[in-house]
Structures are given as C-alpha cells and as structure tokens.
Scaffold this motif. Structure first.
Motif, PDB file in Angstrom:
ATOM      1  N   ALA A  18     -17.819 -25.811  18.647  1.00  0.00           N
ATOM      2  CA  ALA A  18     -18.595 -25.186  19.717  1.00  0.00           C
ATOM      3  C   ALA A  18     -17.686 -24.558  20.769  1.00  0.00           C
ATOM      4  O   ALA A  18     -17.924 -23.422  21.208  1.00  0.00           O
ATOM      5  CB  ALA A  18     -19.520 -26.218  20.361  1.00  0.00           C
ATOM      6  N   VAL A  19     -16.630 -25.272  21.175  1.00  0.00           N
ATOM      7  CA  VAL A  19     -15.790 -24.761  22.266  1.00  0.00           C
ATOM      8  C   VAL A  19     -14.878 -23.628  21.826  1.00  0.00           C
ATOM      9  O   VAL A  19     -14.211 -23.018  22.666  1.00  0.00           O
ATOM     10  CB  VAL A  19     -14.956 -25.890  22.928  1.00  0.00           C
ATOM     11  N   LEU A  20     -14.862 -23.296  20.531  1.00  0.00           N
ATOM     12  CA  LEU A  20     -14.178 -22.068  20.123  1.00  0.00           C
ATOM     13  C   LEU A  20     -14.827 -20.856  20.783  1.00  0.00           C
ATOM     14  O   LEU A  20     -14.164 -19.865  21.098  1.00  0.00           O
ATOM     15  CB  LEU A  20     -14.205 -21.916  18.595  1.00  0.00           C
ATOM     16  N   GLY A  21     -16.139 -20.949  21.013  1.00  0.00           N
ATOM     17  CA  GLY A  21     -16.829 -19.891  21.752  1.00  0.00           C
ATOM     18  C   GLY A  21     -16.366 -19.820  23.191  1.00  0.00           C
ATOM     19  O   GLY A  21     -16.255 -18.729  23.763  1.00  0.00           O
ATOM     20  N   SER A  22     -16.069 -20.965  23.784  1.00  0.00           N
ATOM     21  CA  SER A  22     -15.549 -21.004  25.153  1.00  0.00           C
ATOM     22  C   SER A  22     -14.131 -20.436  25.208  1.00  0.00           C
ATOM     23  O   SER A  22     -13.768 -19.746  26.169  1.00  0.00           O
ATOM     24  CB  SER A  22     -15.559 -22.447  25.672  1.00  0.00           C
ATOM     25  N   LEU A  23     -13.331 -20.746  24.180  1.00  0.00           N
ATOM     26  CA  LEU A  23     -11.976 -20.189  24.090  1.00  0.00           C
ATOM     27  C   LEU A  23     -12.028 -18.665  24.059  1.00  0.00           C
ATOM     28  O   LEU A  23     -11.256 -17.978  24.737  1.00  0.00           O
ATOM     29  CB  LEU A  23     -11.284 -20.733  22.837  1.00  0.00           C
ATOM     30  N   GLN A  24     -12.962 -18.152  23.277  1.00  0.00           N
ATOM     31  CA  GLN A  24     -13.136 -16.703  23.166  1.00  0.00           C
ATOM     32  C   GLN A  24     -13.563 -16.096  24.491  1.00  0.00           C
ATOM     33  O   GLN A  24     -13.113 -15.011  24.874  1.00  0.00           O
ATOM     34  CB  GLN A  24     -14.182 -16.429  22.099  1.00  0.00           C
ATOM     35  N   TYR A  25     -14.420 -16.799  25.208  1.00  0.00           N
ATOM     36  CA  TYR A  25     -14.873 -16.363  26.537  1.00  0.00           C
ATOM     37  C   TYR A  25     -13.686 -16.282  27.488  1.00  0.00           C
ATOM     38  O   TYR A  25     -13.500 -15.272  28.197  1.00  0.00           O
ATOM     39  CB  TYR A  25     -15.928 -17.361  27.029  1.00  0.00           C
ATOM     40  N   GLY A  26     -12.848 -17.322  27.512  1.00  0.00           N
ATOM     41  CA  GLY A  26     -11.671 -17.327  28.384  1.00  0.00           C
ATOM     42  C   GLY A  26     -10.692 -16.224  28.028  1.00  0.00           C
ATOM     43  O   GLY A  26     -10.148 -15.543  28.908  1.00  0.00           O
ATOM     44  N   TYR A  27     -10.454 -16.031  26.737  1.00  0.00           N
ATOM     45  CA  TYR A  27      -9.543 -14.972  26.295  1.00  0.00           C
ATOM     46  C   TYR A  27     -10.049 -13.610  26.752  1.00  0.00           C
ATOM     47  O   TYR A  27      -9.277 -12.780  27.250  1.00  0.00           O
ATOM     48  CB  TYR A  27      -9.418 -15.008  24.767  1.00  0.00           C
ATOM     49  N   SER A  28     -11.345 -13.395  26.619  1.00  0.00           N
ATOM     50  CA  SER A  28     -11.922 -12.105  27.016  1.00  0.00           C
ATOM     51  C   SER A  28     -11.857 -11.902  28.520  1.00  0.00           C
ATOM     52  O   SER A  28     -11.730 -10.765  28.989  1.00  0.00           O
ATOM     53  CB  SER A  28     -13.377 -12.021  26.539  1.00  0.00           C
ATOM     54  N   LEU A  29     -11.948 -12.988  29.284  1.00  0.00           N
ATOM     55  CA  LEU A  29     -11.820 -12.884  30.735  1.00  0.00           C
ATOM     56  C   LEU A  29     -10.435 -12.411  31.150  1.00  0.00           C
ATOM     57  O   LEU A  29     -10.289 -11.574  32.043  1.00  0.00           O
ATOM     58  CB  LEU A  29     -12.093 -14.253  31.383  1.00  0.00           C
ATOM     59  N   GLY A  30      -9.403 -12.955  30.502  1.00  0.00           N
ATOM     60  CA  GLY A  30      -8.039 -12.700  30.952  1.00  0.00           C
ATOM     61  C   GLY A  30      -7.314 -11.561  30.272  1.00  0.00           C
ATOM     62  O   GLY A  30      -6.325 -11.050  30.801  1.00  0.00           O
ATOM     63  N   VAL A  31      -7.796 -11.122  29.106  1.00  0.00           N
ATOM     64  CA  VAL A  31      -7.003 -10.210  28.278  1.00  0.00           C
ATOM     65  C   VAL A  31      -6.863  -8.818  28.883  1.00  0.00           C
ATOM     66  O   VAL A  31      -5.878  -8.113  28.632  1.00  0.00           O
ATOM     67  CB  VAL A  31      -7.615 -10.116  26.861  1.00  0.00           C
ATOM     68  N   ILE A  32      -7.806  -8.391  29.680  1.00  0.00           N
ATOM     69  CA  ILE A  32      -7.823  -7.007  30.157  1.00  0.00           C
ATOM     70  C   ILE A  32      -6.814  -6.771  31.279  1.00  0.00           C
ATOM     71  O   ILE A  32      -6.447  -5.623  31.562  1.00  0.00           O
ATOM     72  CB  ILE A  32      -9.248  -6.620  30.631  1.00  0.00           C
ATOM     73  N   ASN A  33      -6.329  -7.844  31.921  1.00  0.00           N
ATOM     74  CA  ASN A  33      -5.505  -7.661  33.115  1.00  0.00           C
ATOM     75  C   ASN A  33      -4.049  -7.303  32.818  1.00  0.00           C
ATOM     76  O   ASN A  33      -3.490  -6.402  33.433  1.00  0.00           O
ATOM     77  CB  ASN A  33      -5.558  -8.930  33.978  1.00  0.00           C
ATOM     78  N   ALA A  34      -3.418  -8.021  31.897  1.00  0.00           N
ATOM     79  CA  ALA A  34      -1.976  -7.841  31.659  1.00  0.00           C
ATOM     80  C   ALA A  34      -1.600  -6.418  31.236  1.00  0.00           C
ATOM     81  O   ALA A  34      -0.664  -5.838  31.781  1.00  0.00           O
ATOM     82  CB  ALA A  34      -1.489  -8.858  30.631  1.00  0.00           C
ATOM     83  N   PRO A  35      -2.312  -5.805  30.275  1.00  0.00           N
ATOM     84  CA  PRO A  35      -1.901  -4.461  29.830  1.00  0.00           C
ATOM     85  C   PRO A  35      -2.545  -3.328  30.617  1.00  0.00           C
ATOM     86  O   PRO A  35      -2.722  -2.233  30.092  1.00  0.00           O
ATOM     87  CB  PRO A  35      -2.369  -4.444  28.378  1.00  0.00           C
ATOM     88  N   GLN A  36      -2.892  -3.550  31.875  1.00  0.00           N
ATOM     89  CA  GLN A  36      -3.632  -2.551  32.647  1.00  0.00           C
ATOM     90  C   GLN A  36      -2.933  -1.198  32.669  1.00  0.00           C
ATOM     91  O   GLN A  36      -3.542  -0.165  32.378  1.00  0.00           O
ATOM     92  CB  GLN A  36      -3.847  -3.040  34.081  1.00  0.00           C
ATOM     93  N   LYS A  37      -1.648  -1.184  33.007  1.00  0.00           N
ATOM     94  CA  LYS A  37      -0.920   0.078  33.121  1.00  0.00           C
ATOM     95  C   LYS A  37      -0.866   0.815  31.787  1.00  0.00           C
ATOM     96  O   LYS A  37      -1.017   2.044  31.723  1.00  0.00           O
ATOM     97  CB  LYS A  37       0.500  -0.175  33.633  1.00  0.00           C
ATOM     98  N   VAL A  38      -0.642   0.066  30.716  1.00  0.00           N
ATOM     99  CA  VAL A  38      -0.555   0.672  29.386  1.00  0.00           C
ATOM    100  C   VAL A  38      -1.894   1.293  28.995  1.00  0.00           C
ATOM    101  O   VAL A  38      -1.952   2.432  28.506  1.00  0.00           O
ATOM    102  CB  VAL A  38      -0.132  -0.390  28.339  1.00  0.00           C
ATOM    103  N   ILE A  39      -2.979   0.543  29.220  1.00  0.00           N
ATOM    104  CA  ILE A  39      -4.303   1.048  28.852  1.00  0.00           C
ATOM    105  C   ILE A  39      -4.655   2.282  29.685  1.00  0.00           C
ATOM    106  O   ILE A  39      -5.196   3.268  29.167  1.00  0.00           O
ATOM    107  CB  ILE A  39      -5.364  -0.055  29.034  1.00  0.00           C
ATOM    108  N   GLN A  40      -4.333   2.250  30.972  1.00  0.00           N
ATOM    109  CA  GLN A  40      -4.619   3.405  31.823  1.00  0.00           C
ATOM    110  C   GLN A  40      -3.876   4.646  31.355  1.00  0.00           C
ATOM    111  O   GLN A  40      -4.410   5.763  31.412  1.00  0.00           O
ATOM    112  CB  GLN A  40      -4.257   3.079  33.272  1.00  0.00           C
ATOM    113  N   LYS A  41      -2.669   4.459  30.880  1.00  0.00           N
ATOM    114  CA  LYS A  41      -1.899   5.605  30.378  1.00  0.00           C
ATOM    115  C   LYS A  41      -2.582   6.224  29.163  1.00  0.00           C
ATOM    116  O   LYS A  41      -2.681   7.452  29.040  1.00  0.00           O
ATOM    117  CB  LYS A  41      -0.478   5.171  30.025  1.00  0.00           C
ATOM    118  N   HIS A  42      -3.082   5.375  28.256  1.00  0.00           N
ATOM    119  CA  HIS A  42      -3.772   5.884  27.073  1.00  0.00           C
ATOM    120  C   HIS A  42      -5.103   6.517  27.442  1.00  0.00           C
ATOM    121  O   HIS A  42      -5.528   7.491  26.801  1.00  0.00           O
ATOM    122  CB  HIS A  42      -3.967   4.753  26.063  1.00  0.00           C
TER     123      HIS A  42
END
Length: 506
Positions: A18-42
């Motif tokens: 069940a908590v694999l769904g929670s892991l996925q939720y947490g990953y989705s919360l944090g994943v967008i922040n680190a590559p911000q500059k790279v994604i903006q360039k694309h």
C-alpha cells in the motif's frame, strides 16, 4: 505479546504494498524541483524562445539559460507544470470515497495505478513531442493519481491494522512520502539524472512504483471491514482476517466489526454533502480538517522552499547537499514517530510537534533578521531548519493522514477522508502559489506568520483533539458524542442522530 502475534507476514506485505503509492506520491512531490533550470531550458527551445534571439546572442549556454528562465512563456508553462499537480489532487480527492466503496480498497488502488503509469510514460517520452505540453499533461494525471492514493492508502492501512499498532502502521504512509521525496532529491542531482540528457527519465520514474504495486496488490487481502460491513460478505471477511492475523483469535475483531456493521445499517449513506451538513459529525469533521490545515499552514513547504537560500547565505559550499540532509532528517524523524505514536499517543506527539515548530519559526525569524549583523546567526537559522523538520515529522506530518480514519466509523469514513484530502491539497496549492508574494511582503518576518498559525493550532489541539491511541472506532465516536465534559448530545443533535439511524429502516 498479543499485538506482536497480529503482525504477520501477510499484514507486512499488505502495508508495504500500500505505501508504495505513498512513495510514488512523495517522489512526484519532490522530483520537479531539482532539474528546474534544465527543464526550463528545454521549454525555451520547444517554444522557440532562444532561436528567435540567436542572431543577437552567442551560442553561450548560460545566456540561453538566462533567456529561457526569464521569458514570460517559459515562466507560465513552468508554473503550470508545478501547480497542475496540486489541481489534479484537489479534484480527485473528492472521488476517494466513491472509488473505495465501488471498487474496494485493493481494486481501487489497482485502477488508480493505470493513471500513474500513463503519467510516467507522458513525462518519460516528453521529448518525442512538445516537452512543455507532455510534462504538464503528465503532472496533471499524476496529481489526479496522488489525490486518490493519498486517501486510499491511509484508509486501507487504518482498516487492516491491529488496534494496538494502528498508529505505527498508519505513520508509514508519511514515512514512505518523505523517503520518496529524498529519493527524488538524490536522483535529481546533476551527475545522476538531473542533467540535460537524463531529466525525462527522472520525471518518468514517477510511475515506476505503480508497476511494482500492481504486481503485489493481487497478493494482498481486501480490507475485512470493507468486505464485512460494505459488501456484507462475512465469509470473505473472515478469510481476509485470517490471512492478515494468522492463528490469532478473531472473535474480538469479528464482534467489533459486527457492532460497527449494525451501527452502519442503522444509518443512511453518508455522502460528502450530508457529512458537511450534519451536526452529529461536525466536531469530528472540524478536528479532521483543522489537523490537515495545521500540516500545510505550519510552513513546512516554505521551509523546503527557503532552506537552500539560507544554507547558501551561511556559507555552505554545496547548499543542495545540505537540502538533501534536511530530507534525511525528515526520514529519520518520521521513523521516530513510527516508534513513538502507539506509546506516547497521537495528541501528545501533535502537541509536541506543533509547539516545537512554533519555537523554531521564531528562532528562524531572529536568525534571518540579524544574520547580516552577526555571522553566527546564520547557524541559528540552519539549526532552526533542522529542528523544524524534526518536530514536523514527530507529529504534524504523519498523524493527520491516518487519524481521520480513526475519528470516523465505516459509514462516514470515505466521505470524511475525501474532504480532509481535498482540504490538504487545496491548502497546499494556496501556500505554493502565495508564499513567494508573502515572502516579498514580509521579508525576514515571514516565519512569524507561521509561528502565529502554529500557536493557534497548538491551542486548538490541546482543547479539541482527543487521544485515539488504543481505542476502537466506537469508543472514539463516543468521545465526540459526549463532548469534553462527558455531557450527552444536545436535543437537536440527538434528534438528528436518531433520524440518521432510522432513515434506512424506513
């Protein structure tokens, strides 16, 4: 110990799955922040922002990045990429009760996983078409999935967990979320996946836990409470209980579910609208919503937003790694909460967490205000960040997610979890959208605002939130019916309760 015998391998598998769904939720919360500059360039390249000015600017990548970062179209699409996630969660949180009742807890999570896999594919293959459209679409679908998951997971765990271990197992939802955030922070480092070539894979991995969960869910028993009370299938409920608890004596569990079933049969179906209108459940609902508000209005997201800048001012050579350190602290102290919640109690840990966060917010304000006059004040701010996160994960972080399932009986539980989830997602969205403006307005005093909120929530918890540790769902409901001074229901509430109990019989 009896409670120890109830922690079987099947129960462990069911909770882990069940908590694999929670892991996925947490990953989705944090994943967008680190590559911000790279994604903006694309985004800038896909929108033609850079090529339009190629004759003016050189081929210098820094100039390309700066132009992409500040172009209105890029800013708009980037903001939408971040915000659409919360919008998806706000919408789908209303459907948690419907999905849970119609499809069941296990099949509900399986159906939701289709959304997660589709979202992962959209983001993973975003460079095959227009990356800004693909990422925004993927984030919207993933947000819709996470809105369902953040309701279904605590509901399922709360219904299968033994009474003595319900708090510890319920806290695992939050632990999986913070581990997911930490994994996304680590994988998002430039030399791993947060670079120009690998960032679509980084985003696409958001859907990976759904594949594993889909393989494991058929091995997990359905919630005995759902089978017994909702489907009225006593034989299947006994089989599910036996799988979850082994040779443990099931009589007490069956008797508790029988009482809950009899109570549910006396009540009309509790929809979201009737739950909002009902004065019988008003106290429980008010407590549930306030606890979710305390989680989001505590300023925890602002801390994560501000931490890298504070670490940089303090002279930390690699502030990104210091932020990952905050993520590690996040995970460690969630595990502390897992160990303490069934011993110290929900109310005690929430009070300690909110009070400690209030003090840290004040210390943060002092540190930010005087860090230019006294260099050591930067370390006060750094310490306050770490302690703030520690106190958050001790109580206000994990407890609101599972306590809603404890506050309500089977009838109103799905509707209550849906409303609480919507409240959480909506307040999260509001904080995310308004914090930059609040920060600009208040400057170094921004955390005083959160200190005021935290003080208010601490007082509310002290006077209005009951202790649910070790109590049955009926005992918890009785606390609210009697009130803090053990007084009976008012004539109006008593009349409404009787009406609810007799409607279905009529």
């Amino acid at each position: 110990m009896e409670s120890g015998k109830q922690l079987t391998g099947t129960l462990a598998l069911a909770v882990f799955t069940a908590v694999l769904g929670s892991l996925q939720y947490g990953y989705s919360l944090g994943v967008i922040n680190a590559p911000q500059k790279v994604i903006q360039k694309h985004y800038g390249r896909a929108l033609g922002v850079w090529t339009e000015r190629a004759a003016v600017l050189s081929e210098n990548s820094t100039q390309e990045d700066e132009l992409s970062d500040h172009h209105p179209s890029v800013i708009m699409y980037w903001s939408l990429s971040v915000a659409i996630f919360s919008v998806g969660g706000m919408v789908s949180s209303f459907l948690v009760g419907f999905v849970a009742d119609v499809r069941g807890r296990i099949k509900g999570m399986l159906v939701a996983n289709v959304l997660a896999i589709v979202a992962g594919l959209l983001m993973g293959f975003c460079q095959m078409w227009k990356p800004h459209i693909m990422v925004i679409s993927g984030r919207a679908v993933m947000g819709f999935y996470c809105g369902l998951s953040s309701g279904l997971v605590p509901m399922y765990i709360g219904e299968i967990a033994p009474k003595a271990n319900r708090g510890a197992l319920g806290t695992l939802h939050q632990l999986a979320i913070v581990i997911g955030i930490l994994i996304s922070q680590v994988l998002g480092l430039d030399f791993i996946l947060g670079n120009d070539d690998m960032w679509p894979i980084l985003l696409g991995l958001s859907g990976a836990p759904a594949i594993l969960q889909s393989l494991l869910l058929p091995l997990c028993p359905e919630s005995p409470r759902y089978l017994y009370i909702k489907l009225r299938n006593e034989q299947e409920a006994q089989k599910s209980l036996y799988r979850l608890k082994g040779t443990h004596n099931l009589t007490a569990d069956l008797e508790e579910m029988q009482r809950e079933k009899e109570e549910a049969e006396k009540q009309a179906r509790v929809s979201i609208l009737s739950l909002i209108r009902s004065s019988v459940y008003r106290n429980q609902l008010f407590v549930a919503l306030m606890m979710h508000l305390s989680q989001q209005l505590s300023g925890i997201n602002a801390i994560f937003y501000y931490s890298t800048a504070i670490f940089a001012r303090a002279g930390v050579a690699q502030p990104d790694y210091a932020t990952i350190g905050v993520g590690v602290i996040n995970a460690v102290f969630t595990m502390v909460s897992v160990a303490l919640v069934d011993k110290a109690g929900r109310r005690t840990l929430t009070l300690v967490g909110l009070g400690g966060m209030c003090c840290c917010a004040i210390a943060m304000t002092v540190g930010l205000k005087f860090q230019h006059e006294f260099s050591w004040m930067s370390y006060v701010s750094m310490s306050a960040i770490f302690l703030f996160v520690c106190f958050f994960e001790i109580g206000p972080g994990p407890i609101p997610w599972f306590i809603v399932a404890e506050l309500f009986s089977q009838g109103p539980r799905p509707a209550a979890i849906a409303l609480a989830g919507c409240c959480n997602w909506t307040s999260n969205f509001i904080i995310g959208m308004t914090f930059p403006y609040i920060q600009e307005l208040l400057g170094s005093f921004v955390f005083i605002l959160f200190a005021v909120f935290l003080f208010g929530f601490t007082v509310f918890t002290y006077f209005r939130v009951p202790e649910t540790k070790g109590k049955t769902f009926e005992e918890i409901a009785a606390i609210f019916q009697k009130g803090p001074k053990e007084m009976p229901l008012s004539p109006k509430d008593d009349a409404e309760l009787q009406q609810l109990k007799t409607t279905s019989d009529a």
